[in-house]
Design an enzyme around this catalytic site. Structure first.
Site, mmCIF file in Angstrom:
data_model
loop_
_atom_site.group_PDB
_atom_site.id
_atom_site.type_symbol
_atom_site.label_atom_id
_atom_site.label_comp_id
_atom_site.label_asym_id
_atom_site.label_seq_id
_atom_site.Cartn_x
_atom_site.Cartn_y
_atom_site.Cartn_z
ATOM 1 C CB SER B 42 -0.941 -0.019 1.211
ATOM 2 O OG SER B 42 -1.952 0.962 1.054
ATOM 3 C CG ASN B 43 -0.324 4.704 -1.403
ATOM 4 O OD1 ASN B 43 -0.960 5.526 -0.757
ATOM 5 N ND2 ASN B 43 -0.822 4.111 -2.477
#
Lengths: 238, 238
Positions: B42-43
């Site tokens: 993810s980020n």
């Protein structure tokens, strides 16, 4: 958060101080392993189980340190919280605190692998495929259990299959005093849930703690750790 | 959440309904790309900017759909929220809604790559290294802009270097009507922050919106999109 503190205060009234004089270190939540300044690898751990254990141990009179990865949870009253991001950060904190603790409970869902080469700038979306080389992270709970004069060390095993076999193997291989296994593929068990069930294994036996709230489960687990610790005391207190 | 709804209500009183009759679709937050049942890529997107835009557009009178990845934010009053996990889920929802929207604002930090082979069971920590093969995700904003009868399509460019160059390239390559660029390596700009600054680029010019709260910035951005849309109207309303 104020409400939670008040609640903690009243709930704690009911518990005796049977851990008075003991120090506990608990790890909780996921770790985040960066790929570049914006991307990372992580996992679905919410931190709820570890925070519940920290609260239960503090309410039973222990001095509690809670080493946690990125989570969205309020710190339980009276607990000393240390925020970390990566597995390596978490290990550094754990090894420092392990020297002065009686019990170490490794509840965090540490990322098993980190990205070998972290990019300094955002990786551009260019090629159709990307090979990401991952390197094994240190095994935090095993490194604590391997210390001279190690604390009573409790690990967790979150599995999706062969739960008992994997848990028993981890207990032996990592030289732990106890392991708490759960099947995270069962609804209501583990990640992000408010309830959980655990199967405890130690050298002297095993015990199933059936499905209940994580806070109640944490209270039962802390009591059980305390009773096994009493039967098989660790080397002299630090 | 109730307080936020009351606040929204009073704040909205001050705005005219200059978007009345328009439909806006906004994407927000990160996406999560699974590696196995417990791990993901993810980020650091918090979703705050996209949620602020959704609120501002709704307050200006638009019918607003907010397609969002996993975030810890309350839905703005009057906004229809659609929760998704992966980039492919987000694209499916975006392409469906794009057919009936006037403006599409792609504020989500979509994961550029997904894991090619998602493991059905938790990957065991065995080898010292692990090669993870990643595959490019669909480019959601470009696929919306490429539709026949596409809405007025606004993209975001979160960069850590060469911000203007990359932003101008994205505007052309993806055939967007506008792009909002920010340098996420500057403190207070972008990811997880409550403030942000944006540089807007469109075919007819550019505009810098200086550092302010994301809510104020969203109000300015929505007004600016509306005025550019007025000058260069899209194909007949859907």
């Amino acid at each position: 958060q104020l409400c939670q503190h008040c609640l903690d205060y009243f709930l704690s009234d009911g518990d005796s101080d049977y851990l008075a004089g003991q120090t506990w270190v608990i790890t909780a939540g996921p770790t985040r392993e960066p790929m570049d300044p914006v991307r990372f690898i992580s996992n679905h751990s919410s931190g709820k189980m570890g925070f519940a254990i920290a609260r239960a141990a503090q309410q039973a009179g222990a001095k509690v340190y809670l080493i946690c990865g990125p989570v969205q949870l309020a710190t339980p009253a009276g607990v000393e919280r240390i925020d970390v991001e990566t597995a390596i950060d978490m290990q550094t904190q754990a090894l420092q605190l392990a020297l002065k603790t009686d019990v170490f409970v490794a509840c965090a869902a540490v990322a098993d692998y980190r990205v070998a080469q972290v990019a300094e700038q955002k990786i551009k979306k260019s090629s159709q495929q990307l090979q990401l080389l991952l390197e094994k992270n240190p095994d935090i709970v095993a490194s604590v259990a391997a210390l001279d004069n190690a604390p009573f060390t409790v690990g967790f095993a979150a599995e999706t299959e062969n739960v008992e076999t994997y848990a028993q193997q981890k207990l032996q291989r990592k030289n732990l005093q106890m392991i708490c296994a759960n099947n995270v593929s069962t609804p209501g068990h583990g990640f992000n849930s408010d309830t959980n069930a655990l199967s405890l294994y130690w050298r002297g036996g095993n015990l199933k703690l059936p499905l209940t709230s994580k806070q109640e489960l944490a209270r039962q687990l802390v009591q059980h750790i305390a009773s096994v610790l009493k039967e098989c005391p660790q080397p002299a207190s630090k």
